[in-house]
Design a protein around this motif. Structure first.
Motif, mmCIF file in Angstrom:
data_model
loop_
_atom_site.group_PDB
_atom_site.id
_atom_site.type_symbol
_atom_site.label_atom_id
_atom_site.label_comp_id
_atom_site.label_asym_id
_atom_site.label_seq_id
_atom_site.Cartn_x
_atom_site.Cartn_y
_atom_site.Cartn_z
ATOM 1 N N LEU A 143 -5.811 7.847 19.159
ATOM 2 C CA LEU A 143 -7.241 8.525 18.719
ATOM 3 C C LEU A 143 -8.307 7.624 19.364
ATOM 4 N N LEU A 144 -8.331 6.390 19.302
ATOM 5 C CA LEU A 144 -9.356 5.579 19.670
ATOM 6 C C LEU A 144 -9.456 5.484 21.109
ATOM 7 N N GLN A 145 -8.257 5.495 21.503
ATOM 8 C CA GLN A 145 -7.991 5.374 23.251
ATOM 9 C C GLN A 145 -8.664 6.674 23.905
ATOM 10 N N ILE A 146 -8.354 7.888 23.108
ATOM 11 C CA ILE A 146 -8.959 9.209 23.496
ATOM 12 C C ILE A 146 -10.538 9.402 23.385
ATOM 13 N N PHE A 190 0.859 -1.199 0.034
ATOM 14 C CA PHE A 190 0.085 0.071 -0.031
ATOM 15 C C PHE A 190 0.865 1.331 0.090
ATOM 16 N N ASP A 191 0.760 2.188 -0.722
ATOM 17 C CA ASP A 191 1.125 3.386 -0.885
ATOM 18 C C ASP A 191 1.325 4.050 0.374
ATOM 19 N N TYR A 192 0.487 4.191 1.008
ATOM 20 C CA TYR A 192 0.415 5.227 2.325
ATOM 21 C C TYR A 192 -0.600 4.439 3.386
ATOM 22 N N THR A 193 -0.252 4.217 4.467
ATOM 23 C CA THR A 193 -1.013 3.483 5.626
ATOM 24 C C THR A 193 -0.958 4.240 6.841
ATOM 25 N N LYS A 194 -2.163 4.329 7.472
ATOM 26 C CA LYS A 194 -2.185 5.138 8.507
ATOM 27 C C LYS A 194 -1.428 4.520 9.726
ATOM 28 N N PRO A 195 -0.834 5.378 10.503
ATOM 29 C CA PRO A 195 0.127 4.518 11.560
ATOM 30 C C PRO A 195 -0.823 3.959 12.531
ATOM 31 N N VAL A 196 -0.704 2.746 12.829
ATOM 32 C CA VAL A 196 -1.482 1.811 13.998
ATOM 33 C C VAL A 196 -1.498 2.597 14.906
ATOM 34 N N LYS A 197 -0.463 2.947 15.594
ATOM 35 C CA LYS A 197 -0.208 3.552 17.032
ATOM 36 C C LYS A 197 -0.962 4.807 17.039
#
Length: 240
Positions: free
Chosen positions: A18-21, A6-13
């Motif tokens: 963001l989900l944690q917040i 994939f050319d660009y993937t969102k950083p998992v961390k």
């Protein structure tokens, strides 16, 4: 991982943070631009870390991969296929890395695609039919549809969550789907007998669904309602 695919993937961390917040343990996380399904990966990772039970819904158009791309060479013909494989691998990796703390971690998922109705298109008035045409509609379900296709259509019609537990069992020799611990029981097999209808009615589901063309005989079809009135009058019956 999707490096080189994939050319660009969102950083998992980052997504996990963001989900944690912004989410709580039982939330449903929706990503309308799933891509390689990084959000799904992050949801499973965060659940593994804090014992949460978040669920995810990933939405992605089936965009074709470039024939010259590494993804295409690796066998992924659409972006959706990349996401599906990513979720499988990410879930397994999370469980393998922390086997003691992820025993109950749910990494399962179901894949759906938008399609046309399972039902045949019928535009004629009864008076417009001739005897030959009537035979064409002896079964009003499209011939390429599977029992699972019909089951999920019924679940959507009845407002039953697509994430519900589904058990495939056998009753009176017929394949039967039991959804949400018997809340819905569906049978789409051929030649359904009175014995099978009776056995399903005796389980007293809230909903019971059959295929109109499945009844073994006119006698079974005629006695269908009476069987349910006898053994489970509160069951709501639906015939496709």
């Amino acid at each position: 991982e999707s490096k080189g695919i994939f050319d660009y993937t969102k950083p998992v961390k980052l997504v996990s943070r963001l989900l944690q917040i912004g989410s709580t343990s039982g939330d449903i996380i929706l990503d309308f631009f799933s891509g390689s399904a990084t959000t799904a990966h992050a949801v499973m990772q965060l659940n593994a870390e804090d014992g949460g039970h978040r669920k995810f819904i990933m939405v992605q158009l089936p965009e074709q991969t470039d024939e010259k791309s590494e993804a295409y060479k690796a066998g992924y013909k659409t972006i959706c296929e990349i996401g599906e494989e990513r979720i499988c691998r990410a879930g397994k990796k999370i469980k393998d890395e922390s086997p003691l703390t992820t025993t109950d971690l749910d990494i399962g998922f179901r894949v759906f695609k938008v399609d046309s109705s399972n039902m045949e298109d019928v535009y004629y008035r009864p008076a417009d039919y001739n005897q030959g045409q009537m035979a064409l509609f002896a079964d009003n379900i499209k011939p390429d549809r599977t029992p699972e296709d019909l089951l999920f259509q019924v679940m959507l019609d009845l407002g039953i969550l697509l994430s519900s537990d589904i058990q495939e069992t056998e009753i009176a020799g017929k394949k039967v789907f039991s959804v949400a611990d018997g809340y819905l029981i569906a049978c789409f097999d051929k030649d359904v007998t009175e014995e099978a209808v009776k056995a399903i009615a005796q389980k007293q589901p809230v909903y019971a669904v059959f295929r109109d063309s499945s009844m073994a005989s006119d006698s079974v079809a005629t006695n269908f309602e009476q069987i349910f009135e006898t053994y489970s009058p509160r069951t709501q019956r639906k015939v496709l």
